[in-house]
Design a protein around this motif. Structure first.
Motif, PDB file in Angstrom:
ATOM      1  N   GLY B  50      28.215  -8.583  -7.517  1.00  0.00           N
ATOM      2  CA  GLY B  50      26.653  -8.145  -6.423  1.00  0.00           C
ATOM      3  C   GLY B  50      26.023  -9.591  -6.731  1.00  0.00           C
ATOM      4  O   GLY B  50      25.025  -9.962  -5.927  1.00  0.00           O
ATOM      5  N   PHE B  51      25.575  -9.588  -8.177  1.00  0.00           N
ATOM      6  CA  PHE B  51      24.468 -11.040  -8.241  1.00  0.00           C
ATOM      7  C   PHE B  51      24.374 -11.991  -7.795  1.00  0.00           C
ATOM      8  O   PHE B  51      23.846 -12.906  -7.317  1.00  0.00           O
ATOM      9  CB  PHE B  51      24.715 -10.947 -10.067  1.00  0.00           C
ATOM     10  CG  PHE B  51      23.381  -9.957 -11.404  1.00  0.00           C
ATOM     11  CD1 PHE B  51      22.187  -9.471 -10.351  1.00  0.00           C
ATOM     12  CD2 PHE B  51      24.249  -9.161 -11.977  1.00  0.00           C
ATOM     13  CE1 PHE B  51      21.408  -8.567 -11.192  1.00  0.00           C
ATOM     14  CE2 PHE B  51      23.227  -7.952 -11.855  1.00  0.00           C
ATOM     15  CZ  PHE B  51      22.699  -8.189 -11.932  1.00  0.00           C
ATOM     16  N   PHE B  52      25.975 -12.709  -7.489  1.00  0.00           N
ATOM     17  CA  PHE B  52      26.559 -13.853  -6.931  1.00  0.00           C
ATOM     18  C   PHE B  52      25.864 -13.918  -5.336  1.00  0.00           C
ATOM     19  O   PHE B  52      25.164 -14.802  -4.897  1.00  0.00           O
ATOM     20  CB  PHE B  52      27.781 -13.770  -7.077  1.00  0.00           C
ATOM     21  CG  PHE B  52      28.069 -15.537  -6.624  1.00  0.00           C
ATOM     22  CD1 PHE B  52      27.999 -16.867  -7.093  1.00  0.00           C
ATOM     23  CD2 PHE B  52      29.318 -15.107  -5.190  1.00  0.00           C
ATOM     24  CE1 PHE B  52      28.097 -17.683  -6.653  1.00  0.00           C
ATOM     25  CE2 PHE B  52      29.733 -16.364  -4.665  1.00  0.00           C
ATOM     26  CZ  PHE B  52      29.235 -17.920  -5.352  1.00  0.00           C
ATOM     27  N   PHE B  53      26.004 -13.251  -5.269  1.00  0.00           N
ATOM     28  CA  PHE B  53      26.005 -12.695  -3.272  1.00  0.00           C
ATOM     29  C   PHE B  53      24.563 -12.632  -3.578  1.00  0.00           C
ATOM     30  O   PHE B  53      23.442 -12.905  -1.855  1.00  0.00           O
ATOM     31  CB  PHE B  53      26.735 -11.363  -3.229  1.00  0.00           C
ATOM     32  CG  PHE B  53      28.019 -11.859  -2.109  1.00  0.00           C
ATOM     33  CD1 PHE B  53      28.780 -12.589  -2.289  1.00  0.00           C
ATOM     34  CD2 PHE B  53      29.153 -10.521  -2.769  1.00  0.00           C
ATOM     35  CE1 PHE B  53      29.852 -12.820  -1.443  1.00  0.00           C
ATOM     36  CE2 PHE B  53      30.300 -10.516  -3.016  1.00  0.00           C
ATOM     37  CZ  PHE B  53      30.865 -11.479  -2.393  1.00  0.00           C
ATOM     38  N   TYR B  54      23.959 -12.223  -4.165  1.00  0.00           N
ATOM     39  CA  TYR B  54      22.675 -11.760  -4.154  1.00  0.00           C
ATOM     40  C   TYR B  54      21.457 -12.966  -4.259  1.00  0.00           C
ATOM     41  O   TYR B  54      20.601 -13.342  -3.891  1.00  0.00           O
ATOM     42  CB  TYR B  54      22.120 -10.570  -5.320  1.00  0.00           C
ATOM     43  CG  TYR B  54      20.569  -9.632  -4.450  1.00  0.00           C
ATOM     44  CD1 TYR B  54      21.658  -8.472  -4.089  1.00  0.00           C
ATOM     45  CD2 TYR B  54      19.501  -9.577  -4.400  1.00  0.00           C
ATOM     46  CE1 TYR B  54      20.681  -7.422  -4.138  1.00  0.00           C
ATOM     47  CE2 TYR B  54      19.175  -8.936  -3.474  1.00  0.00           C
ATOM     48  CZ  TYR B  54      19.712  -7.655  -3.183  1.00  0.00           C
ATOM     49  OH  TYR B  54      18.760  -6.663  -2.786  1.00  0.00           O
ATOM     50  N   GLY B  55      22.030 -13.756  -5.455  1.00  0.00           N
ATOM     51  CA  GLY B  55      21.065 -14.904  -5.350  1.00  0.00           C
ATOM     52  C   GLY B  55      21.047 -15.906  -4.347  1.00  0.00           C
ATOM     53  O   GLY B  55      20.498 -16.674  -4.071  1.00  0.00           O
ATOM     54  N   ILE B  56      22.873 -15.988  -4.056  1.00  0.00           N
ATOM     55  CA  ILE B  56      22.725 -16.709  -3.246  1.00  0.00           C
ATOM     56  C   ILE B  56      22.211 -16.144  -1.671  1.00  0.00           C
ATOM     57  O   ILE B  56      21.503 -17.377  -1.300  1.00  0.00           O
ATOM     58  CB  ILE B  56      24.713 -16.769  -2.795  1.00  0.00           C
ATOM     59  CG1 ILE B  56      25.430 -17.563  -3.563  1.00  0.00           C
ATOM     60  CG2 ILE B  56      24.598 -18.017  -1.708  1.00  0.00           C
ATOM     61  CD1 ILE B  56      25.430 -18.935  -4.326  1.00  0.00           C
ATOM     62  N   GLY B  57      21.697 -15.315  -0.824  1.00  0.00           N
ATOM     63  CA  GLY B  57      21.314 -15.222  -0.649  1.00  0.00           C
ATOM     64  C   GLY B  57      19.854 -15.153  -0.697  1.00  0.00           C
ATOM     65  O   GLY B  57      19.169 -15.696   0.557  1.00  0.00           O
ATOM     66  N   ALA B  58      18.966 -14.764  -1.546  1.00  0.00           N
ATOM     67  CA  ALA B  58      17.891 -15.137  -1.811  1.00  0.00           C
ATOM     68  C   ALA B  58      17.377 -17.077  -1.571  1.00  0.00           C
ATOM     69  O   ALA B  58      16.510 -17.483  -1.188  1.00  0.00           O
ATOM     70  CB  ALA B  58      17.135 -14.902  -3.867  1.00  0.00           C
ATOM     71  N   ILE B  59      19.126 -17.687  -2.721  1.00  0.00           N
ATOM     72  CA  ILE B  59      18.191 -19.115  -1.930  1.00  0.00           C
ATOM     73  C   ILE B  59      18.703 -19.539  -0.243  1.00  0.00           C
ATOM     74  O   ILE B  59      17.905 -20.438   0.702  1.00  0.00           O
ATOM     75  CB  ILE B  59      19.469 -19.587  -3.238  1.00  0.00           C
ATOM     76  CG1 ILE B  59      18.892 -19.154  -4.412  1.00  0.00           C
ATOM     77  CG2 ILE B  59      19.475 -21.806  -2.608  1.00  0.00           C
ATOM     78  CD1 ILE B  59      20.400 -20.707  -5.316  1.00  0.00           C
ATOM     79  N   LEU B  60      19.371 -19.258   0.449  1.00  0.00           N
ATOM     80  CA  LEU B  60      19.647 -19.140   2.034  1.00  0.00           C
ATOM     81  C   LEU B  60      18.033 -18.497   2.473  1.00  0.00           C
ATOM     82  O   LEU B  60      17.801 -19.391   3.107  1.00  0.00           O
ATOM     83  CB  LEU B  60      20.253 -18.468   2.263  1.00  0.00           C
ATOM     84  CG  LEU B  60      21.790 -19.455   1.770  1.00  0.00           C
ATOM     85  CD1 LEU B  60      23.043 -18.904   2.741  1.00  0.00           C
ATOM     86  CD2 LEU B  60      21.414 -21.004   2.475  1.00  0.00           C
ATOM     87  N   LEU B  61      17.420 -17.683   1.670  1.00  0.00           N
ATOM     88  CA  LEU B  61      16.089 -17.647   2.565  1.00  0.00           C
ATOM     89  C   LEU B  61      15.354 -17.777   2.163  1.00  0.00           C
ATOM     90  O   LEU B  61      14.026 -17.903   3.014  1.00  0.00           O
ATOM     91  CB  LEU B  61      16.142 -15.662   1.277  1.00  0.00           C
ATOM     92  CG  LEU B  61      14.789 -15.075   2.566  1.00  0.00           C
ATOM     93  CD1 LEU B  61      14.723 -15.060   4.066  1.00  0.00           C
ATOM     94  CD2 LEU B  61      14.434 -13.698   1.502  1.00  0.00           C
TER      95      LEU B  61
END
Lengths: 116, 130
Positions: B50-61
């Motif tokens: 979950g943290f991994f997905f969230y982190g990648i999502g934040a970086i791309l945003l």
């Protein structure tokens, strides 16, 4: 029913959390290919703090509450972010974009109604 | 005509919403088997995923915000409500009802209106320039 405390927390968290994307946008301007330098990009970290703390407030306040009342308040964050985009980044809003924001708020509110 | 919010940034934010929704689903699975034991939490891979997905999502945003407008890209995050409703139906057999279906359609309409408004604005500033 949603109790008064939850309504107040969610109202505040929506406003508080709207500063997260503002700092992300500010930090994004200085993104570099040097990955290590990005770790010293402090606006990004301030954005993370705003996001994280508002998420915690939402999780705490929404638990076991009636979402039909709280979801519309959650989505006021879209109004705040549009306002900050105009004020801090000189972005232009127009009728279509405001209609879009209004529709999103209506749509999210209906999801809240459906969750009862 | 230069676009203030290039199409690829809009698509990238849409992809971010898929990632953050995946994070939430992963956390939901992780929370179901959550126990108050530091070692068990360490091995609860759903939480970390979950943290991994969230982190990648934040970086791309953040990356897409470098090239596009905040007032256009931020509201697109509302599409995550749609993925949550659909995935909850598929994975957790939560039912879709009338309100939810209309709500989803109106969110789609809202995001489309913002996209349309942003193009309209590009055309207007282009016409002023020439």
């Amino acid at each position: 029913m949603a109790d008064m405390q939850s309504i107040l927390i969610v109202t505040f968290a929506a406003l508080w959390g709207s500063f997260g994307p503002v700092f992300f946008k500010k930090g994004a301007a200085n993104l570099t290919r040097d990955l290590r330098k990005n770790l010293y990009n402090w606006p990004l970290w301030i954005g993370v703090i705003f996001y994280g703390t508002s998420s915690m407030m939402f999780i705490y306040a929404l638990k076991g509450q009636q979402l039909s009342i709280l979801y519309p308040i959650v989505s006021t964050t879209y109004i705040w972010v549009s306002m900050w985009a105009m004020i801090f980044f000189n972005e232009k809003m127009n009728t279509w974009k405001w209609l879009g924001i209004a529709s999103i708020i209506l749509g999210v509110s209906l999801l809240g109604f459906g969750a009862v | 005509m230069k676009r203030k919010t290039p199409t690829w940034t809009i698509l990238l934010v849409l992809f971010c919403t898929v990632l953050t929704t995946s994070a939430q689903v992963s956390w939901k699975y992780g929370a179901d088997k959550l126990v108050i034991d530091p070692i068990a939490i360490l091995y609860n891979y759903n939480i970390w995923l979950g943290f991994f997905f969230y982190g990648i999502g934040a970086i791309l945003l953040i990356y897409s915000l470098k090239y596009g407008e905040l007032s256009v890209l931020y509201p697109i995050i509302a599409t995550s409500y749609i993925w949550v409703a659909i995935l909850s139906m598929i994975l957790f057999s939560e039912s879709l009802n009338f309100f939810k279906i209309i709500g989803i359609l109106i969110i789609v309409l809202g995001v489309s209106l913002i996209g349309y408004g942003s193009r309209k604005e590009d055309v207007e500033s282009y016409e002023v320039a020439i």
